[in-house]
Design a protein around this motif. Sequence first.
Motif, PDB file in Angstrom:
ATOM      1  N   ALA A   1      -7.215  14.165  -4.134  1.00 10.88           N
ATOM      2  CA  ALA A   1      -6.731  12.874  -4.631  1.00 10.88           C
ATOM      3  C   ALA A   1      -7.758  11.802  -4.271  1.00 10.88           C
ATOM      4  O   ALA A   1      -8.630  12.017  -3.438  1.00 10.88           O
ATOM      5  CB  ALA A   1      -5.375  12.542  -4.029  1.00 10.88           C
ATOM      6  N   SER A   2      -7.623  10.650  -4.896  1.00 13.66           N
ATOM      7  CA  SER A   2      -8.521   9.536  -4.622  1.00 13.66           C
ATOM      8  C   SER A   2      -7.816   8.537  -3.702  1.00 13.66           C
ATOM      9  O   SER A   2      -6.657   8.173  -3.934  1.00 13.66           O
ATOM     10  CB  SER A   2      -8.892   8.855  -5.938  1.00 13.66           C
ATOM     11  OG  SER A   2      -9.714   7.750  -5.693  1.00 13.66           O
ATOM     12  N   TYR A   3      -8.513   8.097  -2.655  1.00 16.90           N
ATOM     13  CA  TYR A   3      -7.944   7.156  -1.687  1.00 16.90           C
ATOM     14  C   TYR A   3      -8.875   5.962  -1.512  1.00 16.90           C
ATOM     15  O   TYR A   3     -10.088   6.080  -1.675  1.00 16.90           O
ATOM     16  CB  TYR A   3      -7.735   7.852  -0.330  1.00 16.90           C
ATOM     17  CG  TYR A   3      -6.678   8.913  -0.384  1.00 16.90           C
ATOM     18  CD1 TYR A   3      -5.331   8.586  -0.268  1.00 16.90           C
ATOM     19  CD2 TYR A   3      -7.011  10.250  -0.568  1.00 16.90           C
ATOM     20  CE1 TYR A   3      -4.346   9.557  -0.324  1.00 16.90           C
ATOM     21  CE2 TYR A   3      -6.033  11.232  -0.628  1.00 16.90           C
ATOM     22  CZ  TYR A   3      -4.709  10.874  -0.510  1.00 16.90           C
ATOM     23  OH  TYR A   3      -3.737  11.840  -0.572  1.00 16.90           O
ATOM     24  N   ASP A   4      -8.295   4.819  -1.155  1.00 15.34           N
ATOM     25  CA  ASP A   4      -9.090   3.629  -0.852  1.00 15.34           C
ATOM     26  C   ASP A   4      -9.698   3.709   0.536  1.00 15.34           C
ATOM     27  O   ASP A   4     -10.756   3.147   0.796  1.00 15.34           O
ATOM     28  CB  ASP A   4      -8.236   2.366  -0.955  1.00 15.34           C
ATOM     29  CG  ASP A   4      -7.775   2.102  -2.380  1.00 15.34           C
ATOM     30  OD1 ASP A   4      -8.573   2.344  -3.311  1.00 15.34           O
ATOM     31  OD2 ASP A   4      -6.621   1.681  -2.566  1.00 15.34           O
TER      32      ASP A   4
ATOM     33  N   THR B   1     -15.393   7.861   0.473  1.00 12.97           N
ATOM     34  CA  THR B   1     -14.273   6.996   0.859  1.00 12.97           C
ATOM     35  C   THR B   1     -14.460   6.551   2.311  1.00 12.97           C
ATOM     36  O   THR B   1     -14.787   7.371   3.164  1.00 12.97           O
ATOM     37  CB  THR B   1     -12.943   7.771   0.726  1.00 12.97           C
ATOM     38  OG1 THR B   1     -12.830   8.258  -0.608  1.00 12.97           O
ATOM     39  CG2 THR B   1     -11.758   6.892   1.073  1.00 12.97           C
TER      40      THR B   1
ATOM     41  N   TYR C   1       0.834  -1.199   0.000  1.00 17.52           N
ATOM     42  CA  TYR C   1       0.000   0.000   0.000  1.00 17.52           C
ATOM     43  C   TYR C   1       0.868   1.248   0.000  1.00 17.52           C
ATOM     44  O   TYR C   1       1.924   1.278   0.628  1.00 17.52           O
ATOM     45  CB  TYR C   1      -0.924   0.031   1.226  1.00 17.52           C
ATOM     46  CG  TYR C   1      -1.980  -1.029   1.193  1.00 17.52           C
ATOM     47  CD1 TYR C   1      -3.179  -0.821   0.530  1.00 17.52           C
ATOM     48  CD2 TYR C   1      -1.780  -2.264   1.831  1.00 17.52           C
ATOM     49  CE1 TYR C   1      -4.156  -1.804   0.495  1.00 17.52           C
ATOM     50  CE2 TYR C   1      -2.751  -3.245   1.803  1.00 17.52           C
ATOM     51  CZ  TYR C   1      -3.932  -3.010   1.132  1.00 17.52           C
ATOM     52  OH  TYR C   1      -4.891  -3.979   1.092  1.00 17.52           O
ATOM     53  N   THR C   2       0.413   2.270  -0.676  1.00 14.88           N
ATOM     54  CA  THR C   2       1.066   3.569  -0.658  1.00 14.88           C
ATOM     55  C   THR C   2       0.326   4.441   0.342  1.00 14.88           C
ATOM     56  O   THR C   2      -0.904   4.504   0.329  1.00 14.88           O
ATOM     57  CB  THR C   2       1.006   4.233  -2.058  1.00 14.88           C
ATOM     58  OG1 THR C   2       1.654   3.368  -2.985  1.00 14.88           O
ATOM     59  CG2 THR C   2       1.680   5.584  -2.051  1.00 14.88           C
ATOM     60  N   LEU C   3       1.077   5.110   1.211  1.00 11.12           N
ATOM     61  CA  LEU C   3       0.472   5.930   2.252  1.00 11.12           C
ATOM     62  C   LEU C   3       0.808   7.393   2.054  1.00 11.12           C
ATOM     63  O   LEU C   3       1.908   7.735   1.635  1.00 11.12           O
ATOM     64  CB  LEU C   3       0.975   5.499   3.631  1.00 11.12           C
ATOM     65  CG  LEU C   3       0.818   4.031   4.005  1.00 11.12           C
ATOM     66  CD1 LEU C   3       1.405   3.770   5.372  1.00 11.12           C
ATOM     67  CD2 LEU C   3      -0.634   3.631   3.962  1.00 11.12           C
ATOM     68  N   ASP C   4      -0.137   8.252   2.364  1.00  9.17           N
ATOM     69  CA  ASP C   4       0.092   9.685   2.465  1.00  9.17           C
ATOM     70  C   ASP C   4      -0.181  10.071   3.909  1.00  9.17           C
ATOM     71  O   ASP C   4      -1.087   9.513   4.536  1.00  9.17           O
ATOM     72  CB  ASP C   4      -0.854  10.470   1.560  1.00  9.17           C
ATOM     73  CG  ASP C   4      -0.498  10.355   0.091  1.00  9.17           C
ATOM     74  OD1 ASP C   4       0.662  10.034  -0.220  1.00  9.17           O
ATOM     75  OD2 ASP C   4      -1.383  10.582  -0.752  1.00  9.17           O
TER      76      ASP C   4
ATOM     77  N   ILE D   1      -9.413   6.335   4.454  1.00  9.77           N
ATOM     78  CA  ILE D   1      -8.839   7.461   5.192  1.00  9.77           C
ATOM     79  C   ILE D   1      -8.851   7.086   6.660  1.00  9.77           C
ATOM     80  O   ILE D   1      -9.878   6.641   7.194  1.00  9.77           O
ATOM     81  CB  ILE D   1      -9.668   8.742   4.960  1.00  9.77           C
ATOM     82  CG1 ILE D   1      -9.629   9.136   3.483  1.00  9.77           C
ATOM     83  CG2 ILE D   1      -9.165   9.870   5.849  1.00  9.77           C
ATOM     84  CD1 ILE D   1     -10.601  10.239   3.108  1.00  9.77           C
TER      85      ILE D   1
ATOM     86  N   SER E   1      -5.756  17.182   1.137  1.00  7.79           N
ATOM     87  CA  SER E   1      -5.310  15.958   0.461  1.00  7.79           C
ATOM     88  C   SER E   1      -6.495  15.079   0.061  1.00  7.79           C
ATOM     89  O   SER E   1      -6.547  14.565  -1.054  1.00  7.79           O
ATOM     90  CB  SER E   1      -4.375  15.161   1.371  1.00  7.79           C
ATOM     91  OG  SER E   1      -3.198  15.867   1.633  1.00  7.79           O
ATOM     92  N   ALA E   2      -7.420  14.913   0.984  1.00  7.02           N
ATOM     93  CA  ALA E   2      -8.561  14.019   0.734  1.00  7.02           C
ATOM     94  C   ALA E   2      -9.490  14.543  -0.353  1.00  7.02           C
ATOM     95  O   ALA E   2     -10.201  13.763  -0.986  1.00  7.02           O
ATOM     96  CB  ALA E   2      -9.347  13.812   2.027  1.00  7.02           C
TER      97      ALA E   2
END
Length: 77
Positions: A24-27, A55, A6-9, A29, A20-21
Amino acid sequence: LEPNGYTLDVARSGTVGLRSATSASYDAIVLDLSLPGTDGLDVCRLLRQQYHISTPVLMLTARDTVQDKVSGFAAGA
């Protein structure tokens, strides 16, 4: 999570996290309730009500009262 691919921010304030949320698109939060700037409940509430972002949001916090849990669910977690 990173060892599993997984890539994390990371955002160290609610204001940066909200930015950020919404850009960008996240799987998923993960929010702490006690963020500087804008707290996690407000970030979650804004994501749901103002930005209509669906999300999944997980609250990760040291707060553990029933009221804290109810507030998190009411905000959209």
